[in-house]
Design an enzyme around this catalytic site. Sequence first.
Site, mmCIF file in Angstrom:
data_model
loop_
_atom_site.group_PDB
_atom_site.id
_atom_site.type_symbol
_atom_site.label_atom_id
_atom_site.label_comp_id
_atom_site.label_asym_id
_atom_site.label_seq_id
_atom_site.Cartn_x
_atom_site.Cartn_y
_atom_site.Cartn_z
ATOM 1 N N ARG A 197 -3.099 -10.272 7.055
ATOM 2 C CA ARG A 197 -2.402 -10.720 8.266
ATOM 3 C C ARG A 197 -0.898 -10.743 8.019
ATOM 4 N NH1 ARG A 197 -6.221 -11.645 11.796
ATOM 5 N NH2 ARG A 197 -8.244 -12.110 10.860
ATOM 6 N N HIS A 205 2.875 1.243 5.824
ATOM 7 C CA HIS A 205 1.922 0.313 6.428
ATOM 8 C C HIS A 205 1.797 0.582 7.914
ATOM 9 C CE1 HIS A 205 5.937 -1.519 6.420
ATOM 10 N NE2 HIS A 205 5.627 -2.051 7.580
HETATM 11 P P1 AMP Z 1 8.159 -3.310 8.915
HETATM 12 O O1 AMP Z 1 9.368 -3.775 9.663
HETATM 13 O O2 AMP Z 1 7.334 -2.328 9.689
HETATM 14 O O3 AMP Z 1 8.508 -2.849 7.524
HETATM 15 O O4 AMP Z 1 7.221 -4.579 8.806
HETATM 16 C C1 AMP Z 1 7.097 -5.374 7.675
HETATM 17 C C2 AMP Z 1 6.204 -6.514 8.070
HETATM 18 O O5 AMP Z 1 5.795 -7.178 6.897
HETATM 19 C C3 AMP Z 1 6.884 -7.567 8.954
HETATM 20 O O6 AMP Z 1 6.156 -7.660 10.183
HETATM 21 C C4 AMP Z 1 6.792 -8.852 8.135
HETATM 22 O O7 AMP Z 1 6.537 -9.991 8.908
HETATM 23 C C5 AMP Z 1 5.647 -8.539 7.189
HETATM 24 N N1 AMP Z 1 5.671 -9.245 5.918
HETATM 25 C C6 AMP Z 1 6.706 -9.398 5.075
HETATM 26 N N2 AMP Z 1 6.343 -10.090 3.983
HETATM 27 C C7 AMP Z 1 5.029 -10.366 4.133
HETATM 28 C C8 AMP Z 1 4.053 -11.041 3.349
HETATM 29 N N3 AMP Z 1 4.367 -11.607 2.182
HETATM 30 N N4 AMP Z 1 2.789 -11.142 3.831
HETATM 31 C C9 AMP Z 1 2.466 -10.605 5.009
HETATM 32 N N5 AMP Z 1 3.331 -9.935 5.797
HETATM 33 C C10 AMP Z 1 4.595 -9.826 5.371
#
Ligand code: AMP
Length: 121
Positions: free
Chosen positions: A32, A104
Amino acid sequence: MSYDENNIFAKILRGEIPCDKVYEDDYVLSFRDISPQAPVHILVIPKGAYVSIADFSAKGSEEEIAGFWRAVSKIASENDLVDAGFRTIANTGLNGGQEVPHFHIHLLGGRAIGPMVSKAA
Ligand code: AMP
């Protein structure tokens, strides 16, 4: 862009940082999002070291690519996203707003997700 072994998702894959796990198999880890943008906000990452969707598509094996996308659909189905609909997002690079440099997919659902892209500059 070369792969940064110290990015946060690499640390999650190595078990150095915890995650709220949704699913795992030989090809993917799914958990999540820590800052959910919808009632259901799940991330799916390949286990291999790929920076982006472009990197993954260019360098991933057929097995990794098939395994990844099959898992994305399985996770959507197992989390009841399919019938009501959901959105998949793969932010890439600077213009795409990618924060974590490990490929991702975001799965967003549980409500209408709204306009496809922000009009903000
Ligand atoms: P992006 O902007 O597509 O690189 O999205 C990165 C996502 O990773 C963001 O929605 C963050 O909220 C999420 N994120 C960052 N650190 C963590 C973590 N430790 N666990 C879960 N999600 C994370």
